[in-house]
Motif scaffolding. Structure first.
Motif, PDB file in Angstrom:
ATOM      1  N   ILE A 160       0.879  -1.163   0.000  1.00  0.00           N
ATOM      2  CA  ILE A 160       0.000   0.000   0.000  1.00  0.00           C
ATOM      3  C   ILE A 160       0.921   1.218   0.000  1.00  0.00           C
ATOM      4  O   ILE A 160       1.743   1.387   0.899  1.00  0.00           O
ATOM      5  CB  ILE A 160      -0.908   0.024   1.244  1.00  0.00           C
ATOM      6  N   ASN A 161       0.786   2.079  -1.018  1.00  0.00           N
ATOM      7  CA  ASN A 161       1.734   3.170  -1.216  1.00  0.00           C
ATOM      8  C   ASN A 161       1.013   4.524  -1.129  1.00  0.00           C
ATOM      9  O   ASN A 161       0.513   5.034  -2.126  1.00  0.00           O
ATOM     10  CB  ASN A 161       2.439   3.026  -2.567  1.00  0.00           C
ATOM     11  N   PRO A 162       0.956   5.103   0.073  1.00  0.00           N
ATOM     12  CA  PRO A 162       0.229   6.357   0.274  1.00  0.00           C
ATOM     13  C   PRO A 162       1.125   7.584   0.194  1.00  0.00           C
ATOM     14  O   PRO A 162       2.343   7.498   0.299  1.00  0.00           O
ATOM     15  CB  PRO A 162      -0.317   6.212   1.703  1.00  0.00           C
ATOM     16  N   SER A 163       0.490   8.732   0.056  1.00  0.00           N
ATOM     17  CA  SER A 163       1.187   9.992   0.283  1.00  0.00           C
ATOM     18  C   SER A 163       1.672  10.042   1.726  1.00  0.00           C
ATOM     19  O   SER A 163       0.983   9.556   2.643  1.00  0.00           O
ATOM     20  CB  SER A 163       0.247  11.167   0.026  1.00  0.00           C
ATOM     21  N   HIS A 164       2.823  10.632   1.942  1.00  0.00           N
ATOM     22  CA  HIS A 164       3.351  10.724   3.305  1.00  0.00           C
ATOM     23  C   HIS A 164       2.412  11.494   4.221  1.00  0.00           C
ATOM     24  O   HIS A 164       2.409  11.277   5.441  1.00  0.00           O
ATOM     25  CB  HIS A 164       4.742  11.360   3.302  1.00  0.00           C
ATOM     26  N   THR A 165       1.588  12.366   3.650  1.00  0.00           N
ATOM     27  CA  THR A 165       0.671  13.160   4.474  1.00  0.00           C
ATOM     28  C   THR A 165      -0.447  12.313   5.068  1.00  0.00           C
ATOM     29  O   THR A 165      -1.123  12.752   6.008  1.00  0.00           O
ATOM     30  CB  THR A 165       0.054  14.289   3.646  1.00  0.00           C
ATOM     31  N   ALA A 166      -0.656  11.107   4.548  1.00  0.00           N
ATOM     32  CA  ALA A 166      -1.734  10.239   5.027  1.00  0.00           C
ATOM     33  C   ALA A 166      -1.247   9.202   6.027  1.00  0.00           C
ATOM     34  O   ALA A 166      -2.024   8.348   6.454  1.00  0.00           O
ATOM     35  CB  ALA A 166      -2.396   9.536   3.836  1.00  0.00           C
ATOM     36  N   LEU A 167       0.040   9.263   6.395  1.00  0.00           N
ATOM     37  CA  LEU A 167       0.642   8.177   7.169  1.00  0.00           C
ATOM     38  C   LEU A 167       0.689   8.447   8.669  1.00  0.00           C
ATOM     39  O   LEU A 167       0.723   9.585   9.124  1.00  0.00           O
ATOM     40  CB  LEU A 167       2.069   7.925   6.686  1.00  0.00           C
ATOM     41  N   SER A 168       0.721   7.346   9.414  1.00  0.00           N
ATOM     42  CA  SER A 168       0.967   7.347  10.849  1.00  0.00           C
ATOM     43  C   SER A 168       1.566   5.995  11.195  1.00  0.00           C
ATOM     44  O   SER A 168       1.500   5.046  10.395  1.00  0.00           O
ATOM     45  CB  SER A 168      -0.330   7.542  11.636  1.00  0.00           C
ATOM     46  N   SER A 169       2.135   5.881  12.361  1.00  0.00           N
ATOM     47  CA  SER A 169       2.655   4.585  12.800  1.00  0.00           C
ATOM     48  C   SER A 169       1.550   3.537  12.828  1.00  0.00           C
ATOM     49  O   SER A 169       1.751   2.384  12.429  1.00  0.00           O
ATOM     50  CB  SER A 169       3.273   4.715  14.198  1.00  0.00           C
ATOM     51  N   ALA A 170       0.377   3.936  13.297  1.00  0.00           N
ATOM     52  CA  ALA A 170      -0.729   2.989  13.393  1.00  0.00           C
ATOM     53  C   ALA A 170      -1.141   2.481  12.018  1.00  0.00           C
ATOM     54  O   ALA A 170      -1.449   1.289  11.857  1.00  0.00           O
ATOM     55  CB  ALA A 170      -1.915   3.643  14.101  1.00  0.00           C
ATOM     56  N   TYR A 171      -1.130   3.363  11.032  1.00  0.00           N
ATOM     57  CA  TYR A 171      -1.522   2.941   9.689  1.00  0.00           C
ATOM     58  C   TYR A 171      -0.498   1.951   9.120  1.00  0.00           C
ATOM     59  O   TYR A 171      -0.868   0.917   8.556  1.00  0.00           O
ATOM     60  CB  TYR A 171      -1.659   4.145   8.759  1.00  0.00           C
ATOM     61  N   VAL A 172       0.778   2.265   9.259  1.00  0.00           N
ATOM     62  CA  VAL A 172       1.818   1.358   8.766  1.00  0.00           C
ATOM     63  C   VAL A 172       1.713   0.005   9.468  1.00  0.00           C
ATOM     64  O   VAL A 172       1.824  -1.050   8.838  1.00  0.00           O
ATOM     65  CB  VAL A 172       3.210   1.984   8.959  1.00  0.00           C
ATOM     66  N   ASP A 173       1.482   0.027  10.769  1.00  0.00           N
ATOM     67  CA  ASP A 173       1.323  -1.227  11.510  1.00  0.00           C
ATOM     68  C   ASP A 173       0.139  -2.031  10.988  1.00  0.00           C
ATOM     69  O   ASP A 173       0.200  -3.267  10.899  1.00  0.00           O
ATOM     70  CB  ASP A 173       1.128  -0.948  13.002  1.00  0.00           C
TER      71      ASP A 173
END
Length: 290
Positions: free
Chosen positions: A225-238
């Motif tokens: 899953i390749n998102p914009s960095h503005t949409a990211l958080s540790s919880a999302y990556v986890d």
């Protein structure tokens, strides 16, 4: 350490197989080995999606490059980001009466006449819009890895099969490439489903940031899953890492487009597996200290 060994070590760090499980430090620190991916080639330093941008990335020891693939009127696959030729070529000058200069309205021969470098700077005058075949040959020449985006697939019915055919003809669908040197990505989930159906061995990446509750539906045919960095958080990556993709390994995350040191360290701290950037040198210094 001898110079040759230094080069080899550098390549090993930057070229780590992004699809292997990453090693992370504490959340407050930096992910140990996210890959650095040159967005449209080294696009801050050479005209995007040209062979010059591939060469520039290679000169910077960046082993992953990203590109965009579209199709001409007569069926040639070419590497260009926009669905129009206007921004990055001299199409308005060469073909003044053919607005809006859509890629799909020009033949391969007509596209090959265009200058795709002068808009960026006089040093790149005469650069051309490369065919996918030429682009693959150049990436292979540098022993690089490729993040290939199927661009605007709704405009080009059947483009997925054509891309896979060119990849096969150029030797990019053997085990060595499939295991660690190729990812096909798109904003279109339907396009990725088609790629997976036609060639299940190809690893795929969905651009964007689907809701966490929807992630599981993509795990059957999507490896990243390749998102914009503005949409990211540790919880999302986890949440992405908690799912297993179609090839039996945890799903991964490549973040785009990161061009400054602070943001690079932030997304690396989230645990992303790759950082897509126009400025690979800036991101590399931020994450690897050189």
């Amino acid at each position: 350490m001898h110079a040759q060994a230094v080069v080899a070590t550098t390549a090993a760090v930057l070229g780590c197989v992004a699809l292997l499980p990453p090693v992370h430090e504490a959340r407050a620190g930096i992910a140990v080995r996210p890959s650095v991916i040159a967005h449209r080639g080294a696009s801050a330093y050479a005209p995007e999606n040209t062979l010059d941008a591939v060469d520039k990335a290679a000169s910077m020891d960046v082993l992953w490059v990203e590109n965009d693939v579209q199709r001409t009127k007569d069926g040639e696959l070419v590497v260009i980001h926009d669905d129009t030729l206007r921004r990055t070529t001299d199409a308005e000058t060469v073909y003044p009466g053919r607005a809006p200069w859509k890629v799909k309205d020009f033949t391969a021969a007509e596209t090959a006449r265009l200058d795709a470098g002068s808009w960026f700077g006089p040093a790149y005058a005469g650069a051309r819009v490369p065919t996918l075949k030429a682009y693959l040959d150049r990436v292979e020449h540098h022993h690089q890895k490729l993040l290939l985006e199927v661009k605007n697939p709704e405009l080009y019915p059947g483009i997925e099969q054509q891309i896979l055919k060119v990849l096969s003809n150029e030797g990019w669908l053997d085990r060595r490439h499939l295991d660690g040197r190729l990812v096909v990505q798109s904003f279109s989930a339907a396009s990725l489903q088609t790629v997976h159906r036609l060639k299940p061995g190809v690893r795929t990446g969905l651009l964007g940031a689907p809701a966490v509750g929807d992630l599981r539906r993509y795990a059957g045919y999507t490896d990243l899953i390749n998102p914009s960095h503005t949409a990211l958080s540790s919880a999302y990556v986890d949440a992405v890492h908690a799912l297993t993709g179609p090839h039996g390994t945890p799903m991964r995350v490549f973040a785009w487009t990161v061009d400054d040191a602070v943001t690079a360290r932030t997304v690396a701290g989230y645990g992303v597996d790759g950082v897509i950037t126009d400025k690979a040198d800036v991101v590399r210094r931020a994450l690897y200290r050189y």
